[in-house]
Scaffold this motif. Structure first.
Motif, PDB file in Angstrom:
ATOM      1  N   ARG A 274      39.900  26.699  14.410  1.00 37.72           N
ATOM      2  CA  ARG A 274      39.235  25.356  13.937  1.00 37.72           C
ATOM      3  C   ARG A 274      40.588  24.209  14.103  1.00 37.72           C
ATOM      4  NH1 ARG A 274      34.229  26.050  12.517  1.00 37.72           N
ATOM      5  NH2 ARG A 274      33.871  27.779  10.902  1.00 37.72           N
ATOM      6  N   ASP A 275      40.214  23.194  14.437  1.00 40.47           N
ATOM      7  CA  ASP A 275      40.812  22.245  14.592  1.00 40.47           C
ATOM      8  C   ASP A 275      41.779  21.850  13.113  1.00 40.47           C
ATOM      9  OD1 ASP A 275      41.352  18.903  14.215  1.00 40.47           O
ATOM     10  OD2 ASP A 275      41.921  19.518  16.143  1.00 40.47           O
ATOM     11  N   LYS A 277      43.692  19.494  11.889  1.00 40.53           N
ATOM     12  CA  LYS A 277      43.467  18.213  11.403  1.00 40.53           C
ATOM     13  C   LYS A 277      41.807  18.055  10.981  1.00 40.53           C
ATOM     14  CE  LYS A 277      46.859  15.631  14.113  1.00 40.53           C
ATOM     15  NZ  LYS A 277      46.903  14.348  15.042  1.00 40.53           N
ATOM     16  N   LEU A 278      40.882  18.506  11.584  1.00 45.75           N
ATOM     17  CA  LEU A 278      39.611  18.600  10.923  1.00 45.75           C
ATOM     18  C   LEU A 278      39.583  19.297   9.843  1.00 45.75           C
ATOM     19  CD1 LEU A 278      36.755  17.669  11.154  1.00 45.75           C
ATOM     20  CD2 LEU A 278      36.294  19.519  12.668  1.00 45.75           C
ATOM     21  N   ALA A 279      40.159  20.625   9.869  1.00 43.61           N
ATOM     22  CA  ALA A 279      40.047  21.421   8.698  1.00 43.61           C
ATOM     23  C   ALA A 279      40.892  20.869   7.531  1.00 43.61           C
ATOM     24  CB  ALA A 279      40.779  23.009   9.119  1.00 43.61           C
ATOM     25  N   ASP A 280      41.906  20.213   7.703  1.00 44.32           N
ATOM     26  CA  ASP A 280      42.628  19.471   6.677  1.00 44.32           C
ATOM     27  C   ASP A 280      41.903  18.500   5.898  1.00 44.32           C
ATOM     28  OD1 ASP A 280      44.752  21.251   7.053  1.00 44.32           O
ATOM     29  OD2 ASP A 280      46.081  19.761   8.166  1.00 44.32           O
ATOM     30  N   ARG A 281      41.328  17.675   6.752  1.00 44.92           N
ATOM     31  CA  ARG A 281      40.562  16.611   6.278  1.00 44.92           C
ATOM     32  C   ARG A 281      39.224  16.963   5.510  1.00 44.92           C
ATOM     33  NH1 ARG A 281      41.222  14.283  11.434  1.00 44.92           N
ATOM     34  NH2 ARG A 281      39.185  14.960  11.870  1.00 44.92           N
ATOM     35  N   THR A 282      38.563  17.966   5.976  1.00 47.55           N
ATOM     36  CA  THR A 282      37.457  18.883   5.345  1.00 47.55           C
ATOM     37  C   THR A 282      37.779  19.325   4.031  1.00 47.55           C
ATOM     38  OG1 THR A 282      36.393  19.366   7.352  1.00 47.55           O
ATOM     39  CG2 THR A 282      35.579  20.482   5.528  1.00 47.55           C
ATOM     40  N   SER A 545      44.395  25.133   4.669  1.00 51.70           N
ATOM     41  CA  SER A 545      44.670  23.751   4.794  1.00 51.70           C
ATOM     42  C   SER A 545      46.407  23.439   4.812  1.00 51.70           C
ATOM     43  CB  SER A 545      44.268  22.806   3.853  1.00 51.70           C
ATOM     44  OG  SER A 545      44.383  22.931   2.609  1.00 51.70           O
TER      45      SER A 545
END
Length: 857
Positions: A274-275, A277-282, A545
């Motif tokens: 997983r990316d 940054k995308l995982a953190d935002r999700t 995250s």
């Protein structure tokens, strides 16, 4: 080297590491290091620390446990290296199996030295006291022959020894043990069917069941494969229907290896990348949604609180209604409810019957920043011992016991043991045991399996008696292992940044990290932890995250999460169809005001609210005026207030309160007699039993609340008033429990506080120094025991106390026997003398009337 002396020789830093890793050893702090060593060897303390070992480190302990005594490090390295599998074993093949094991073995021994499970020099490594007793069937090997045949009669052992070792000297047990120490000839002499039965038990478990296991049989009279094994001592009867494989035979069948296959390193995690940054935002978006769900739950329950069941907990219908109102699946709604309760935001209160209401702690939590509120909820979820995933499960505990009791059995002679395909599970404790019968030389699962069968039967009975679903907020949802499983699961995710591991990969990794902590319930708790972590916002797209990692490591999760949270808005978009659209997450105050004034119609990227007569009346009942509502709408709307909405608010506010309801039992008061005429003429008011008292007053036998509800159902807009004629403001959104919020204990993420460890080691050193400096008992002088008058004895003792000198006394014990003591008197009061007794090396109190006399030294 004695274990106590080895402990005493550890440095302060090593002792601090020991008590930090095993804090139960200093709860409370022992008086000296000898007490610490004794406590470290207790069965409960050893079992707890063994549960924390990974598969490889535990294998090192098991390898030492099956040795006769202290083992050189070189020999240990060879035994462990022979069982290594994977890339490490292949890379070390050229230099021998021991070379491949050296790096992992060094790390494992360092860990075991730190935990005081292994001690001694490199040429004589040994397990700490009590470790061998705690390990049952280490590495799947049975007891030694001397222990395996302890249930046999001496005469039977003599006959067996005459069969397998004729002409040897000694007792039957000694001769049989000597023959089994080199069992090659005995094993090779049995039939292929009997050898197949041995192979089934070779890699464990070593116990099995056969009918009439204690039968008397000789090599000549053996008629079945099982009898061949019993006659030669290759199987030992431990009960009427239980047998075990002696350890010496098991090691021979394994070719001298202790373990079949070992992984020096944990199995790699497999999953989807997983990316980050995308995982953190999700995860941040999910964290925000979870905080809002808890806030909405508390707001709704402050208006319409559900009742507390007689048995405790939340009713099934109330949970379904809550899930519908929050627009969440039932299991997520149960998670929200449980976390809010564990965080002290809701509690039982509200009178005799009891209702679930928000606490005063909720008001303090609600005004904090969103990131701080999430940290409170996430930390509560991580450390609470409640398992929301079990809500709705029927007799979960009984089914778990039945699942653990189910032990598969093999068929006839050629059957094989069913095992997990994963390499880390090959040594699984309590794995499926083989079954056997006489003709096919198969062996049924052993005594452990029998105990599991009994446990399963008992569980089935309990399941029949208690086959009911578990309710949310019920005490039966507590599982002491839940916090540890959540922490371990998140620890696995933390080991693979940016990876969303699969369920099977996580379970396999946990099986390697904590092999002694196994079972269906633990696997179920792991699955719950994975899905709940995603829902709470600790993980995003299955990957841990950044703020989840900070939460796990004891960092600053709020500081990491805050920049990722959506910026709340303080306005809505009013539309002509009596709806309002929130273009983003609303601030807490605007959200509460909109929830009170309008009904949520849909959620998503934008929340849609709908205004209606009932929602406007709800706001008016809470004390807001019509002009105030219009002003608030204009202030918090980015668009002008639609005329239809303004008319709706004005019309409801105009009619609101024109009719007043009080107690007569109840009465209706109105300044417009025509409106009262309309009410009395309405057929629907017949059930209210109205009576006209005056042109502007009607009395009713109904209660005030029932009268208000009935008039509203007829289309009117009455308000309740007090005995003084004042309008009663219901303020339904401010109900709170009277009791304090439940206390919540959060474990320290770093284990024992370093300051506590330092103080404990300092106290241990001081106590040990005093313990070693204690005086040894001395012999009393020979000759006649001192005797004299009582007055002279007391005077002599007083003088000895004053001068601080030792004296020799005669003393009668409780049986009247005269004894001789050497004392250092300290004080004399209440008919007793307190003194240090050098002949006993301890402080005692002596009754003055039992002292026969005093003499100087």
């Amino acid at each position: 080297m004695e274990f106590t002396e080895w402990i005493r020789g550890r440095t302060d830093e090593q002792l601090r590491a020991l008590v930090s890793a095993r804090p139960e050893l200093i709860t409370p702090v022992p008086a000296h290091l000898e007490g610490l060593a004794s406590r470290a060897g207790s069965p409960s303390a050893i079992a707890r620390v063994l549960d924390r070992l990974d598969r490889f480190t535990l294998a090192v302990v098991e390898t030492l446990a099956v040795q006769d005594g202290p083992t050189p490090r070189k020999r240990l390295r060879e035994l462990v290296g022979a069982a290594l599998t994977g890339d490490g074993a292949e890379s070390g093949a050229k230099g021998g199996p021991g070379d491949a094991a050296e790096p992992a073995l060094s790390a494992a021994l360092d860990r075991l030295f730190e935990l005081a499970l292994v001690y001694g020099p490199d040429d004589a490594l040994d397990l700490g006291p009590g470790v061998r007793k705690v390990l049952e069937d280490p590495a799947g090997l049975g007891p030694r022959a001397t222990d395996a045949f302890r249930h046999h009669a001496p005469e039977q052992l003599d006959e067996m020894a005459d069969d397998v070792a004729p002409g040897t000297k000694g007792s039957g047990k000694e001769r049989l043990a000597a023959a089994l120490a080199a069992p090659a000839a005995l094993v090779e002499s049995v039939s292929p069917e009997a050898r197949g039965a041995l192979d089934q038990l070779a890699w464990g478990p070593p116990t099995g069941r056969v009918p009439n296991a204690r039968r008397e049989v000789s090599v000549a009279s053996a008629r079945s494969p099982i009898e061949e094994l019993l006659a030669r001592g290759l199987l030992a009867a431990t009960g009427e229907e239980s047998v075990t494989l002696p350890r010496e035979v098991g090691l021979y069948l394994r070719g001298g290896r202790v373990h079949r296959g070992l992984l020096a390193l944990p199995p790699p995690l497999e999953g989807t990348a997983r990316d980050r940054k995308l995982a953190d935002r999700t995860a941040a978006g999910q964290a925000f949604s979870f905080v809002r769900a808890v806030e909405e739950l508390c707001e709704r329950w402050s208006v319409e609180p559900p009742g507390v069941l007689r048995t405790g907990g939340l009713g099934v219908r109330d949970l379904k209604r809550t899930a519908s109102e929050l627009d969440l699946p039932e299991w997520v709604a149960a998670l929200v409810v449980e976390v809010a309760h564990a965080a002290g935001l809701i509690a039982a209160g509200g009178g005799v019957d009891g209702e679930w209401l928000p606490t005063s702690g909720y008001d303090l939590w609600r005004v904090r920043a969103t990131a701080d509120r999430w940290v409170t909820l996430a930390a509560t979820w991580l450390h609470m011992d409640r398992v929301p995933g079990l809500v709705g499960d029927r007799s979960a505990g009984a089914r778990q016991e039945r699942a653990s009791a189910a032990t598969p059995t093999s068929g006839e002679a050629g059957a094989t043991i069913k095992r997990s395909s994963a390499g880390a599970r090959q040594e699984r404790a309590g794995a499926a045991t083989p079954a056997s019968g006489e003709a096919g030389a198969t062996i049924k699962h052993g005594s452990a399996g029998a105990r599991q069968d009994k446990a399963g039967e008992a569980a089935v009975k309990r399941g029949d008696e208690r086959d009911r679903p578990l309710n949310a907020l019920h005490t039966d949802l507590r599982r002491s292992s839940a916090p540890g499983v959540r922490a371990a699961t998140l620890g696995v995710l933390a080991a693979a940044p940016g990876l969303a591991p699969s369920r099977d990969s996580v379970l396999e990794r946990l099986a390697w990290e904590q092999p002694r902590r196994r079972g269906p319930l633990r696997e179920q708790l792991t699955e719950f932890a994975l899905r709940e972590a995603e829902q709470v916002g600790v993980t995003g797209l299955g990957a841990l995250s950044a703020h989840g990692r900070a939460l796990l490591d004891g960092g600053d999760p709020a500081g990491v999460l805050a920049p990722l949270l959506p910026e709340p808005v303080d306005h809505v978009l009013l539309q002509a169809d009596l709806t309002a659209v929130a273009p983003g997450p609303l601030t807490s105050e605007v959200n509460r005001w909109m929830t009170l004034t309008a009904d949520v119609e849909s959620k998503g990227g934008a929340t849609v609210y709908r205004f209606s007569e009932s929602s406007i009346r709800r706001a008016l009942d809470a004390g807001h005026g019509g002009e105030e509502l219009v002003s608030m709408l204009a202030r918090h709307s980015a668009t002008p207030v639609p005329q239809a909405l303004s008319y709706l608010v004005t019309d409801v506010a105009r009619r609101h309160g024109r009719i007043r309801v009080g107690t007569a039992s109840a009465y209706i008061r109105c300044d417009d007699p025509a409106l009262l005429d309309q009410i009395t003429a309405d057929r629907r008011s017949a059930a209210l039993r109205l009576r006209r008292l005056a042109p502007t007053v009607i009395a009713s036998r109904s209660s005030r609340a029932a009268l208000v509800d009935s008039l509203r159902a007829m289309g009117y807009a009455p308000v309740a008033e007090s005995l003084d004629g004042d309008v009663i403001i219901s303020q339904l959104d401010s109900r709170r429990t009277e009791g304090p919020a439940p206390a919540r204990t959060v474990a320290s993420p770093n284990g024992l506080d370093p300051g506590v460890a330092v103080a404990a080691v300092r106290a241990l050193r001081a106590g040990d120094a005093a313990h070693l400096a204690r005086r040894e008992p001395v012999d009393a002088p020979g000759g006649q025991i001192p005797r004299g008058p009582a007055t002279a004895t007391i005077s002599a003792l007083q003088e000895a106390i004053k001068q601080g000198v030792r004296v020799w006394i005669g003393y009668l014990d409780s049986q009247g026997n005269a004894t001789s003591r050497i004392l250092e008197p300290a004080r004399m009061e209440g008919g007793y003398l307190t003194a240090y007794d050098e002949t006993r090396a301890a402080v005692h109190r002596f009754a003055l009337h039992r002292i026969t006399g005093v003499a100087g030294l």
